[in-house]
Enzyme design. Structure first.
Site, PDB file in Angstrom:
ATOM      1  N   ARG A  10      45.555  38.547  49.007  1.00  0.00           N
ATOM      2  CA  ARG A  10      45.505  37.876  47.705  1.00  0.00           C
ATOM      3  C   ARG A  10      45.176  36.389  47.830  1.00  0.00           C
ATOM      4  NH1 ARG A  10      48.092  40.052  43.025  1.00  0.00           N
ATOM      5  NH2 ARG A  10      48.180  42.303  43.239  1.00  0.00           N
ATOM      6  N   ARG A  12      46.053  33.045  41.609  1.00  0.00           N
ATOM      7  CA  ARG A  12      46.568  32.042  40.676  1.00  0.00           C
ATOM      8  C   ARG A  12      47.225  30.829  41.309  1.00  0.00           C
ATOM      9  NH1 ARG A  12      49.611  36.510  37.372  1.00  0.00           N
ATOM     10  NH2 ARG A  12      49.590  37.222  39.523  1.00  0.00           N
ATOM     11  N   ARG A  20      39.103  31.728  36.129  1.00  0.00           N
ATOM     12  CA  ARG A  20      39.749  32.816  35.388  1.00  0.00           C
ATOM     13  C   ARG A  20      39.712  32.536  33.883  1.00  0.00           C
ATOM     14  NH1 ARG A  20      42.049  36.334  32.897  1.00  0.00           N
ATOM     15  NH2 ARG A  20      43.997  37.408  33.379  1.00  0.00           N
ATOM     16  N   ASP A  57      39.977  44.616  42.198  1.00  0.00           N
ATOM     17  CA  ASP A  57      41.343  45.108  42.093  1.00  0.00           C
ATOM     18  C   ASP A  57      41.360  46.590  42.443  1.00  0.00           C
ATOM     19  OD1 ASP A  57      44.079  43.964  40.980  1.00  0.00           O
ATOM     20  OD2 ASP A  57      43.963  46.089  40.471  1.00  0.00           O
ATOM     21  N   TYR A  84      50.127  54.245  39.455  1.00  0.00           N
ATOM     22  CA  TYR A  84      49.749  53.534  38.226  1.00  0.00           C
ATOM     23  C   TYR A  84      49.156  54.499  37.200  1.00  0.00           C
ATOM     24  CZ  TYR A  84      50.474  49.059  40.585  1.00  0.00           C
ATOM     25  OH  TYR A  84      51.040  47.996  41.225  1.00  0.00           O
TER      26      TYR A  84
HETATM   27  O1  CP3 Z   1      43.282  39.635  48.082  1.00  0.00           O
HETATM   28  C1  CP3 Z   1      42.426  39.106  47.342  1.00  0.00           C
HETATM   29  O2  CP3 Z   1      42.289  37.871  47.218  1.00  0.00           O
HETATM   30  C2  CP3 Z   1      41.441  40.025  46.624  1.00  0.00           C
HETATM   31  C3  CP3 Z   1      41.792  40.407  45.339  1.00  0.00           C
HETATM   32  C4  CP3 Z   1      42.871  41.442  45.036  1.00  0.00           C
HETATM   33  C5  CP3 Z   1      43.500  41.460  43.756  1.00  0.00           C
HETATM   34  N1  CP3 Z   1      44.280  42.559  43.683  1.00  0.00           N
HETATM   35  C6  CP3 Z   1      43.285  40.461  42.706  1.00  0.00           C
HETATM   36  C7  CP3 Z   1      44.254  40.351  41.589  1.00  0.00           C
HETATM   37  C8  CP3 Z   1      43.362  42.525  45.755  1.00  0.00           C
HETATM   38  C9  CP3 Z   1      43.079  42.940  47.197  1.00  0.00           C
HETATM   39  C10 CP3 Z   1      44.249  43.238  44.893  1.00  0.00           C
HETATM   40  C11 CP3 Z   1      44.929  44.485  45.271  1.00  0.00           C
HETATM   41  C12 CP3 Z   1      45.954  45.039  44.397  1.00  0.00           C
HETATM   42  N2  CP3 Z   1      45.977  45.077  43.032  1.00  0.00           N
HETATM   43  C13 CP3 Z   1      47.092  45.763  44.863  1.00  0.00           C
HETATM   44  C14 CP3 Z   1      47.375  46.053  46.297  1.00  0.00           C
HETATM   45  C15 CP3 Z   1      47.893  44.885  47.023  1.00  0.00           C
HETATM   46  C16 CP3 Z   1      49.238  44.416  46.631  1.00  0.00           C
HETATM   47  O3  CP3 Z   1      49.364  43.252  46.233  1.00  0.00           O
HETATM   48  O4  CP3 Z   1      50.188  45.220  46.727  1.00  0.00           O
HETATM   49  C17 CP3 Z   1      47.826  46.166  43.736  1.00  0.00           C
HETATM   50  C18 CP3 Z   1      49.121  46.947  43.757  1.00  0.00           C
HETATM   51  C19 CP3 Z   1      47.114  45.741  42.583  1.00  0.00           C
HETATM   52  C20 CP3 Z   1      47.462  46.006  41.161  1.00  0.00           C
HETATM   53  C21 CP3 Z   1      47.631  44.770  40.403  1.00  0.00           C
HETATM   54  N3  CP3 Z   1      46.602  43.899  40.057  1.00  0.00           N
HETATM   55  C22 CP3 Z   1      48.813  44.253  39.869  1.00  0.00           C
HETATM   56  C23 CP3 Z   1      50.177  44.893  40.012  1.00  0.00           C
HETATM   57  C24 CP3 Z   1      48.481  43.081  39.195  1.00  0.00           C
HETATM   58  C25 CP3 Z   1      49.373  42.244  38.332  1.00  0.00           C
HETATM   59  C26 CP3 Z   1      50.408  41.547  39.122  1.00  0.00           C
HETATM   60  C27 CP3 Z   1      49.996  40.139  39.355  1.00  0.00           C
HETATM   61  O5  CP3 Z   1      50.019  39.704  40.511  1.00  0.00           O
HETATM   62  O6  CP3 Z   1      49.693  39.505  38.351  1.00  0.00           O
HETATM   63  C28 CP3 Z   1      47.102  42.842  39.373  1.00  0.00           C
HETATM   64  C29 CP3 Z   1      46.327  41.702  38.869  1.00  0.00           C
HETATM   65  C30 CP3 Z   1      45.592  40.871  39.881  1.00  0.00           C
HETATM   66  N4  CP3 Z   1      44.805  41.375  40.879  1.00  0.00           N
HETATM   67  C31 CP3 Z   1      45.546  39.459  39.931  1.00  0.00           C
HETATM   68  C32 CP3 Z   1      44.694  39.116  40.993  1.00  0.00           C
HETATM   69  C33 CP3 Z   1      44.281  37.752  41.434  1.00  0.00           C
HETATM   70  C34 CP3 Z   1      46.213  38.520  38.957  1.00  0.00           C
HETATM   71  C35 CP3 Z   1      45.620  38.678  37.608  1.00  0.00           C
HETATM   72  C36 CP3 Z   1      45.219  37.392  36.916  1.00  0.00           C
HETATM   73  O7  CP3 Z   1      44.547  36.516  37.492  1.00  0.00           O
HETATM   74  O8  CP3 Z   1      45.570  37.270  35.743  1.00  0.00           O
END
Ligand code: CP3
Length: 346
Positions: free
Chosen positions: A27, A31, A40, A77, A152
């Protein structure tokens, strides 16, 4: 120009010990970075950010420019797969991801025929990234593991213990296995398309593997990932695969041999003796507690030193044990990188 096989992360994934180890953070685009929040705010929604190559390329490159990580991970994602299956995925500010919960009956009519068309912009992002990244930077593609994505799809949202999916697997075992089979098949195809677009290696995120009992871990976490690895190996031999089964505990010991992944991702709860045993069989990735990126200071330094002492003498891709959080201080990322990269001198 650095050839793909000479990139540091690629050398480690092939089993070589590189010291100081190469570093990237799960990640790493997100943010905690002001420039991410700025980009964003220009996208209509989170999925638009994922599906607009100009923006997705930009946010992928932001942490590379700022910190010079050894790997970039495609910005997307894991939930673009349910989105491609028309599950009405949306990201709600403050709530996290939502989608329509799937019923047992609806599983048979899931239609993946439009998947590659739906995800064409993601492949375009990968292509552009490979041409814009420094030649020494490894480009990682990724997807969610079938179990984690299924949690999910069944609950329609994130849940603390994945109870809806576990219950569904008990009550509708055949439909559930059908869902995992479908996800394994299309997720392997999705990774192959990322590889063809220019990803050097791929990571499979099984973020919710930790809630499964032994038999379910074998059927729901190992089985589908093993099938994905077999398909990718057969179709695109030689492309390294990282498997991250978060919270898998003792079941991580056989994860490499049972799934066939090249590199085992370790979360921060994996004890050092176990981590070293896993590393005897090949590359590992991890495993600093992500909260240290909030705490910083001496605690961060000590955490970095412990990971290096435990795993620095073998093939290690230095990473966190899970994603960096929005509360992390970018200064602490700089501190981490200086500490890891300065380790050769100490
Ligand atoms: O790693 C990176 O920089 C690449 C981008 C990436 C994102 N999500 C961007 C993201 C990767 C590899 C993921 C994987 C992901 N997404 C997982 C597996 C890894 C982990 O963290 O366990 C999971 C379970 C998700 C599902 C997901 N996406 C959730 C639960 C959420 C909301 C929770 C949160 O952190 O806000 C997201 C949203 C998300 N995916 C964001 C980002 C940067 C935040 C959303 C935003 O910017 O508003």
């Amino acid at each position: 120009m650095t050839k793909a096989s000479e990139r540091k992360v690629m050398r480690v994934l092939a089993g070589e010990t590189v010291f100081p180890p190469p570093v990237w953070l799960m990640r790493q685009a997100g943010r905690y970075l002001p420039e991410y929040r700025e980009t964003r705010s220009r996208a209509k929604g989170f999925l638009d950010l994922c599906y607009t190559p100009d923006l997705a390329v930009e946010v992928t490159l932001q942490p590379i420019r700022r910190f010079g990580f050894d790997a970039a991970i495609l910005f997307s994602d894991i939930l673009v797969i349910p989105d491609a299956l028309d599950r009405n995925v949306r990201f709600v500010e403050g709530t996290g991801p939502l989608m329509d919960p799937i019923s047992a009956d609806a599983i048979a009519s899931l239609d993946a025929s439009g998947m590659h068309a739906h995800l064409a912009s993601v492949y375009e992002t990968v292509r552009r990234l490979r041409s814009e990244l420094p030649s020494e930077t490894t480009l990682l593609g990724f997807c969610g593991a079938p179990w984690t994505v299924a949690t999910y799809m069944i609950a329609g949202r994130g849940t603390p213990d994945q109870a809806p999916a576990r219950l569904f697997a008990m009550q509708h075992p055949e439909a559930f296995m059908k869902l995992l089979d479908l996800l394994a098949e299309i997720s392997a195809d999705y990774l192959i398309a990322q590889i063809d677009a220019g990803a050097d290696a791929v990571q499979i995120f099984d973020s919710w593997a930790g809630v499964l009992g032994e038999r379910d871990f074998s059927r729901f976490a190992i089985g589908p990932v093993k099938r994905m690895v077999e398909t990718i190996r057969k179709e695109r031999p030689g492309v390294p695969i990282i498997g991250f089964a978060k919270g898998a505990g003792a079941m991580l010991n056989s994860y490499r041999s049972s799934t066939g992944v090249d590199c085992v991702g370790l979360d921060w709860t994996v004890p050092s003796a176990q981590a070293r045993e896993i590393q005897k069989e090949g590359a590992v990735q991890g495993n600093l507690d992500p909260l240290l990126m909030v705490a910083g200071g001496a605690a961060l330094d000590q955490g970095v030193d412990e990971v290096l002492e435990t795993l620095g003498h073998g093939p290690l891709v230095f990473n966190l044990g899970h994603g960096i959080t929005p509360q992390a201080d970018p200064e602490n990322v700089t501190r981490l990188l200086n500490r890891v990269r300065g380790a050769g001198q100490r």
